[in-house]
Design an enzyme around this catalytic site. Sequence first.
Site, PDB file in Angstrom:
ATOM      1  N   GLY A 117       0.783  -1.222   0.000  1.00  0.00           N
ATOM      2  CA  GLY A 117       0.000   0.000   0.000  1.00  0.00           C
ATOM      3  C   GLY A 117       0.815   1.271   0.000  1.00  0.00           C
ATOM      4  O   GLY A 117       0.293   2.353   0.231  1.00  0.00           O
ATOM      5  N   SER A 121       4.666  -0.747  -5.883  1.00  0.00           N
ATOM      6  CA  SER A 121       4.431  -1.925  -6.721  1.00  0.00           C
ATOM      7  C   SER A 121       4.768  -3.234  -6.035  1.00  0.00           C
ATOM      8  O   SER A 121       5.430  -4.110  -6.602  1.00  0.00           O
ATOM      9  CB  SER A 121       5.203  -1.823  -8.047  1.00  0.00           C
ATOM     10  OG  SER A 121       4.744  -0.741  -8.799  1.00  0.00           O
ATOM     11  N   ASP A 167       4.064  -1.127 -14.035  1.00  0.00           N
ATOM     12  CA  ASP A 167       4.664  -1.693 -12.830  1.00  0.00           C
ATOM     13  C   ASP A 167       5.362  -3.012 -13.128  1.00  0.00           C
ATOM     14  O   ASP A 167       6.496  -3.257 -12.694  1.00  0.00           O
ATOM     15  CB  ASP A 167       3.603  -1.907 -11.758  1.00  0.00           C
ATOM     16  CG  ASP A 167       3.021  -0.614 -11.238  1.00  0.00           C
ATOM     17  OD1 ASP A 167       3.511   0.458 -11.635  1.00  0.00           O
ATOM     18  OD2 ASP A 167       2.072  -0.674 -10.434  1.00  0.00           O
TER      19      ASP A 167
END
Length: 355
Positions: A117, A121, A167
């Site tokens: 969070g 990534s 990502d």
Amino acid sequence: MQETAREFAASFGNAAEGTVFVPGRVNLIGEHVDYNDGLVLPMPVREGTAVAWARADHGEIVIRAADLDESDRFAAPRPPRPPVLDWRSYVRGMAAELSPPPGTGIDLLVHGNLPRGSGLSSSASFCVALGRALGDALGRQYDPASLAKAAQRTEHEWAGVACGIMDQMAVAAGETGKALLLDCRDLACQQFELPSHWSVAIVDSGVTRGLVDGEYNLRREQCETAARKLGIASLRDADRASLDGAALNEMEFKRALHVVEEISRVRRATQAIAESDLDAMTSILREGHASLRDLFEVSVPEVDRLVDAVDAILDGRGAARMTGAGFGGSVVIVLDRAALPDLEKALDRPVRPVF
């Protein structure tokens, strides 16, 4: 990697045959443009995910998440979905993507130090690391793009996040100390070595963000709606003139304008890196954060205050902006390396250098 191998031996009673490591990433500029076929400029961070593996004769894939003290086991090649959406969803999704033969037995242990969070990534790092470990155990070689696409499909189909490819490509193809210019339309890559007198750092805002709450997918839907009204495949093909003459509502115009200008900022950033122009990079980062705050509306007050605090401390020697999907997470800072001690001393929270 050494710690993960030791934990594997302690958990499974035998030595790992191999251990892989995949970093997380921080995005210098180019936010929310990957799913619009745009250009992005991420780079690897020091933290990441390690996976130790060994083949086994029990005929199942068994994995232990050391950080959570939890485990999972299932049969290849098509595992069932777990009863709830959690880390097991990513494991089973990657296994389904790589489709090991029936009866495949593999033991895995995963250990990571990327805070979940934080906008760095962690899920992409986790998925690509799993892909590399499973590939090694199966005797298969996967190129970065193949692993990235498998990880992206896992996010889409097993985690419910309609993410772009940035990502996954950043953690699969990135090189230490270099920014990766990635064209998200054709996955063409170019590495840019950062000037030696620059530094890149990350500061966590303390606000944990979530993507499956609908806001991320909503932004993507808004961009796709704007592209349809413009009569183009994606906002990569838009420019300011086409936006001014289109029948977009205010929200769609703001989202599209961010994408158009953000792609331009990526191009300018690569030039700033090539010319060692920190003043230009500072302006680009400030513009980028303002756009994410005002046009794309994915920042939060805590992140805005942190960005302002960093900019005040640096006083022109660099700048900060939110990084990642938004709604919390971390800020990325590009600054004069000589200013890093002042920032670390003056800021009221840890500063984690990346470069």
